[in-house]
Design a protein around this motif. Structure first.
Motif, PDB file in Angstrom:
ATOM      1  N   LEU A 134      42.439  17.849  13.594  1.00 57.30           N
ATOM      2  CA  LEU A 134      41.378  16.892  13.894  1.00 57.30           C
ATOM      3  C   LEU A 134      41.771  15.981  15.056  1.00 57.30           C
ATOM      4  N   PHE A 135      43.014  15.506  15.051  1.00 59.44           N
ATOM      5  CA  PHE A 135      43.492  14.604  16.087  1.00 59.44           C
ATOM      6  C   PHE A 135      43.469  15.286  17.460  1.00 59.44           C
ATOM      7  N   ASN A 136      43.855  16.552  17.491  1.00 57.53           N
ATOM      8  CA  ASN A 136      43.815  17.307  18.747  1.00 57.53           C
ATOM      9  C   ASN A 136      42.373  17.443  19.244  1.00 57.53           C
TER      10      ASN A 136
ATOM     11  N   ASN B 110      56.589   6.974   9.501  1.00 58.78           N
ATOM     12  CA  ASN B 110      56.939   5.571   9.736  1.00 58.78           C
ATOM     13  C   ASN B 110      55.993   4.605   9.048  1.00 58.78           C
ATOM     14  N   GLN B 111      54.901   5.124   8.521  1.00 60.35           N
ATOM     15  CA  GLN B 111      53.875   4.316   7.860  1.00 60.35           C
ATOM     16  C   GLN B 111      53.401   3.162   8.736  1.00 60.35           C
ATOM     17  N   ASP B 112      53.241   3.455  10.043  1.00 58.37           N
ATOM     18  CA  ASP B 112      52.761   2.411  10.934  1.00 58.37           C
ATOM     19  C   ASP B 112      51.286   2.546  11.244  1.00 58.37           C
ATOM     20  N   SER B 113      50.613   3.468  10.568  1.00 59.32           N
ATOM     21  CA  SER B 113      49.155   3.513  10.580  1.00 59.32           C
ATOM     22  C   SER B 113      48.698   4.018   9.220  1.00 59.32           C
ATOM     23  N   THR B 114      47.438   3.787   8.937  1.00 56.69           N
ATOM     24  CA  THR B 114      46.818   4.326   7.727  1.00 56.69           C
ATOM     25  C   THR B 114      45.758   5.311   8.176  1.00 56.69           C
ATOM     26  N   ILE B 115      45.820   6.508   7.629  1.00 56.07           N
ATOM     27  CA  ILE B 115      44.874   7.558   8.004  1.00 56.07           C
ATOM     28  C   ILE B 115      44.130   8.002   6.753  1.00 56.07           C
ATOM     29  N   PHE B 116      42.807   7.989   6.849  1.00 56.98           N
ATOM     30  CA  PHE B 116      41.963   8.556   5.804  1.00 56.98           C
ATOM     31  C   PHE B 116      41.298   9.794   6.376  1.00 56.98           C
TER      32      PHE B 116
ATOM     33  N   ALA C  36      43.676  17.266  27.512  1.00 54.15           N
ATOM     34  CA  ALA C  36      43.984  18.687  27.306  1.00 54.15           C
ATOM     35  C   ALA C  36      44.528  18.891  25.893  1.00 54.15           C
ATOM     36  N   SER C  37      44.235  20.052  25.334  1.00 54.09           N
ATOM     37  CA  SER C  37      44.757  20.394  24.018  1.00 54.09           C
ATOM     38  C   SER C  37      46.281  20.407  24.068  1.00 54.09           C
ATOM     39  N   ASN C  38      46.902  19.780  23.068  1.00 58.93           N
ATOM     40  CA  ASN C  38      48.362  19.766  22.973  1.00 58.93           C
ATOM     41  C   ASN C  38      48.727  19.586  21.506  1.00 58.93           C
ATOM     42  N   LYS C  39      48.643  20.681  20.780  1.00 59.00           N
ATOM     43  CA  LYS C  39      48.860  20.607  19.327  1.00 59.00           C
ATOM     44  C   LYS C  39      50.275  20.209  18.948  1.00 59.00           C
ATOM     45  N   SER C  40      51.272  20.640  19.721  1.00 60.19           N
ATOM     46  CA  SER C  40      52.646  20.296  19.354  1.00 60.19           C
ATOM     47  C   SER C  40      52.894  18.796  19.495  1.00 60.19           C
ATOM     48  N   GLU C  41      52.423  18.193  20.574  1.00 58.23           N
ATOM     49  CA  GLU C  41      52.575  16.739  20.740  1.00 58.23           C
ATOM     50  C   GLU C  41      51.713  15.983  19.737  1.00 58.23           C
ATOM     51  N   ALA C  42      50.525  16.495  19.467  1.00 58.25           N
ATOM     52  CA  ALA C  42      49.657  15.865  18.473  1.00 58.25           C
ATOM     53  C   ALA C  42      50.331  15.879  17.099  1.00 58.25           C
ATOM     54  N   ALA C  43      50.948  16.993  16.755  1.00 60.90           N
ATOM     55  CA  ALA C  43      51.632  17.106  15.465  1.00 60.90           C
ATOM     56  C   ALA C  43      52.779  16.114  15.372  1.00 60.90           C
ATOM     57  N   LEU C  44      53.535  15.991  16.452  1.00 62.65           N
ATOM     58  CA  LEU C  44      54.649  15.037  16.470  1.00 62.65           C
ATOM     59  C   LEU C  44      54.139  13.607  16.322  1.00 62.65           C
ATOM     60  N   PHE C  45      53.075  13.276  17.043  1.00 66.08           N
ATOM     61  CA  PHE C  45      52.508  11.929  16.973  1.00 66.08           C
ATOM     62  C   PHE C  45      52.035  11.605  15.558  1.00 66.08           C
TER      63      PHE C  45
END
Length: 146
Positions: free
Chosen positions: A17-19, A44-50, A28-37
């Motif tokens: 979804l993030f990608n 790190n629990q520095d965001s909350t994602i629903f 541009a699509s970048n699934k590997s960087e998106a996955a790392l992010f």
């Protein structure tokens, strides 16, 4: 459809979804960087994602970052990302995600929830305004890319 708070085992579904979200905004699509992010945010629990799932498929997500208001001496939330897959739009998914974000705001006794959206994203503007959000006419927003 059901809404969940994302955990590390939801990383792959959120990454997809993030990608897509980033591509919606011209990146541009970048699934590997998106996955790392996404993995870093969850670990790190520095965001909350629903996320909203339809069966086993992830169809939408919202990502919120905590911040604080010095003036009110309270927590605040930044709704940074909200995205729904094209095939799942007009089914109430965005409203479900926004409702969950507002619930988080209330549960944490936050002073508010802020967001930004593109000037041409009229459907998002309509959703936010329908839910009581007001466009800021009082303060200017400045930014500088480092």
């Amino acid at each position: 459809m059901k809404i969940i708070e994302a955990a590390i085992n939801d990383k792959d579904g959120i990454t997809e979804l993030f990608n897509e979200y980033r591509m919606f905004y011209g990146k541009a699509s970048n699934k590997s960087e998106a996955a790392l992010f996404i993995e870093e945010r969850l670990e790190n629990q520095d965001s909350t994602i629903f996320a909203v799932k339809k069966g086993e498929q992830f169809v939408g997500f919202v990502q919120l970052y905590p911040t604080f208001s010095s003036i009110s001496m309270k927590r605040a939330w930044i709704l940074n990302d909200l995205f729904v897959l094209k095939e799942a739009r007009k089914q109430g998914v965005a409203q479900m995600l926004l409702d969950q974000a507002l619930l988080l705001c209330k549960k944490t006794n936050a002073m508010g929830l802020s967001l930004q959206t593109a000037p041409d994203n009229l459907s998002a503007q309509k959703l936010y305004e329908k839910n009581g959000f007001k466009r800021d006419e009082e303060f200017y927003t400045y930014s500088l890319m480092c």
